[in-house]
Write an enzyme that holds these catalytic residues in place. Structure first.
Site, PDB file in Angstrom:
ATOM      1  N   HIS A 109      -3.650  -0.293  -9.152  1.00 58.67           N
ATOM      2  CA  HIS A 109      -2.572  -0.666 -10.070  1.00 58.67           C
ATOM      3  C   HIS A 109      -1.417   0.328  -9.974  1.00 58.67           C
ATOM      4  CE1 HIS A 109      -0.425  -1.859 -13.668  1.00 58.67           C
ATOM      5  NE2 HIS A 109      -0.452  -0.604 -14.054  1.00 58.67           N
ATOM      6  N   ASP A 146      -6.758  -9.839   0.816  1.00 63.48           N
ATOM      7  CA  ASP A 146      -8.038 -10.533   0.941  1.00 63.48           C
ATOM      8  C   ASP A 146      -8.629 -10.369   2.334  1.00 63.48           C
ATOM      9  OD1 ASP A 146      -9.055 -11.698  -1.433  1.00 63.48           O
ATOM     10  OD2 ASP A 146      -7.400 -13.118  -1.456  1.00 63.48           O
ATOM     11  N   CYS A 152       2.140 -11.379   4.139  1.00 60.73           N
ATOM     12  CA  CYS A 152       2.570 -11.431   2.737  1.00 60.73           C
ATOM     13  C   CYS A 152       1.684 -10.609   1.812  1.00 60.73           C
ATOM     14  CB  CYS A 152       2.653 -12.871   2.242  1.00 60.73           C
ATOM     15  SG  CYS A 152       1.060 -13.717   2.216  1.00 60.73           S
TER      16      CYS A 152
END
Length: 556
Positions: free
Chosen positions: A184, A435, A482
């Site tokens: 984060h 991912d 991306c």
């Protein structure tokens, strides 16, 4: 002089005195309550509500991704099952402080065991619990210090509530001992253009008041710097500031090879800022915001309104929209509410859309209508494609609805390994490095305990990106990036060297990446990429690329 190594975010450099985050509040005593249960319950309920409202207020002030995170924290603070656990402990004669600490810890462990998005949010519960306990004690919650002068903020890691409202006139840089490139703190640093080095384990030994240089480009924190080192760092900071204020130009390498720089967006409202920061279009528009806050799918008309607003902001420019990526860390009751032992490997992305095809068809209808009403160049892609058959299914269905350019996300290693065949049927591919890294390294990208594996610099990940790039070249099809990796200025050069034809990132990262690309030719990029590929692990790949890039700079 001592150098502490971590992962740098961006190209920035800053210097100043250290100010450490306050230590957590001491654990509450398990002594019985000295007041009645009803009074304890009233105290706890008031404190929880006050903290939830404060989090919502901070989120409203911060906006952007911070708002979403803080609103999620506020909802967790008032979760009915958590409230029941707290109440049960109070009714057993415990103090409100102890009940909150114990119940929140129990709830955190439950979420951690679930993994995925909920596993990541579990860490935020510690921060919420600290805030509630501080409210009950009538003391300030641990948070960002205020030494009265600009400072380098040093912490184990930063909670969303702390980072949301950082005073950027006071916080010169961020240094954390924990976390990685997708933490984060790292994401926030990119979003707000804060100089940061994360995962510098030795930062825990930094003392308040000592002067340091935080060099994100090198991933180094220098302690006890000399006057010359401080002056050199300031010169670099000044030069970078001047470059950032220079006229915006299209993304390109030193030899003129075009590398379009696009923006990742989660809502149409971010389009104007992205364009102002030099985005040449949109490389990833996430449509989940339309679905996640609802108990049922939005109508075609509601979707068309949002898509039209987005496309109208980029007339004549490419806008890549990802159809709904639900499941795993983004569960939707109306799409797939079945319990899955391992949802990251379950019915998500294109799989869940095929199981509820009417939702996909409605989304394609809305996108096609928005495209017809605007002048943008609409590209549409499917998430989590793993097979050639899935690529065929989606592209054929998209064309049935009039979508002119239909592609796939490459996030599953199988799709990367079969990229030559996938791109024989799809119009383009876009690599989601977050991912792809997760599935390559078998490490949940939202689980802090395995965050060290979640590094797109790993040669195994780079080889899969290279395979996808080769599949694109073989078929004459574009391959974009991306994921968060595109926002890393040096890794951006490597990605181009591996075959990426465009890069999409948080808009605030565009200036650094644009500057980095202009330092290298295409041949340079291929050579730097080859150096990274030859390494054995992520850290050595990053170092090898840095050394190879430095040779270009020195030669120039």
């Amino acid at each position: 002089m001592t150098e502490l190594r971590g992962v740098g975010i961006g190209l920035g450099v800053a210097q100043g005195p250290v100010a450490r985050m306050a230590e957590p509040l001491p654990a509450p005593s398990d002594a019985p309550s000295t007041i009645g249960a009803d009074e304890e319950l009233a105290r706890v309920h008031e404190a929880v509500a006050a903290v939830a409202r404060e989090l919502e207020q901070r989120g409203a002030q911060a906006g952007g991704k911070a708002r979403d995170v803080l609103e999620a924290q506020a909802m967790m603070a008032e979760d009915p099952s958590l409230a029941m656990e707290v109440d049960n402990r109070v009714k057993q004669g415990r103090t409100g402080e102890w009940a909150v600490a114990d119940a929140f810890a129990w709830f955190r462990d439950q979420l951690t065991a679930m993994g995925g998005y909920l596993g990541e949010r579990a860490a935020d519960l510690d921060d919420v619990a600290q805030r509630v306990i501080a409210h009950l004690r009538g003391v300030p919650a641990p948070g960002v210090p205020d030494p009265g002068h600009p400072f380098v903020l040093v912490a184990k890691d930063l909670a969303p509530a702390d980072t949301a409202l950082l005073d950027l006139d006071q916080v010169l840089a961020l240094v954390t001992s924990d976390g990685g490139p997708t933490s984060h703190t790292a994401i926030l640093a990119r979003e707000k253009s804060i100089v940061a080095v994360v995962g510098a384990a030795a930062a825990k030994d930094l003392a308040d008041g000592e002067t340091v240089i935080v060099d994100a480009a090198k991933g180094v924190v220098t302690t006890n710097p000399t006057a010359d080192e401080l002056a050199q760092a300031q010169n670099r900071a000044d030069a970078r500031a001047a470059a950032a204020s220079a006229p915006l130009t299209p993304g390109a390498l030193k030899d003129g090879t075009a590398v379009p720089l696009l923006a990742n967006l989660g809502k149409p409202e971010g389009a104007e800022e992205a364009a102002a920061l030099g985005a040449e279009g949109v490389g990833l528009f996430r449509t989940e915001f339309l679905f996640l806050s609802s108990t049922h799918a939005p109508t075609v008309a509601q979707q068309k309104e949002s898509y039209t607003k987005l496309l109208a902001a980029f007339p004549g420019k490419k806008v890549v929209v990802r159809v709904l990526d639900a499941g795993a860390d983004k569960p939707l009751a109306f799409l797939n509410d079945a319990h899955e032992e391992n949802p990251a490997l379950g019915l998500r992305g294109i799989r869940s859309l095929r199981a509820s095809e009417d939702i996909l068809r409605e989304q394609l209808t809305a996108l096609a209508e928005a495209d017809a009403a605007t002048e943008a160049d609409l590209w549409v892609m499917a998430p989590m494609v793993a097979t050639v058959e899935e690529a065929e299914y989606f592209t054929e269905l998209a064309r049935e609805y009039g979508v002119k350019t239909a592609g796939v996300m490459v996030e599953v290693p199988a799709a990367a390994l079969l990229a030559d065949r996938v791109l024989a049927v799809a119009d383009f591919a876009s690599i989601g490095t977050n991912d792809l890294t997760q599935y390559t390294m078998a490490a949940d990208r939202l689980l802090g305990s395995v965050s060290s594996y979640q590094d797109p610099w790993h040669p195994a990940v780079l080889r899969l990106i290279q395979a996808t790039g080769e599949g694109g070249r073989a078929n004459g099809k574009p391959v974009g990036i991306c994921g968060e990796a595109a926002a890393d200025p040096l890794l951006a050069v490597v990605l181009v060297g591996l075959g990426a034809t465009s890069l999409s990132m948080a808009p605030t990262a565009l200036a650094d990446v644009r500057a980095s690309l202009l330092e290298h030719t295409l041949d340079d990029a291929k050579r730097i990429a080859a150096a990274a590929l030859d390494a054995a692990d992520a850290a050595s790949a990053r170092e090898a690329a840095r050394d190879a890039a430095a040779r270009d700079t020195n030669a120039g």
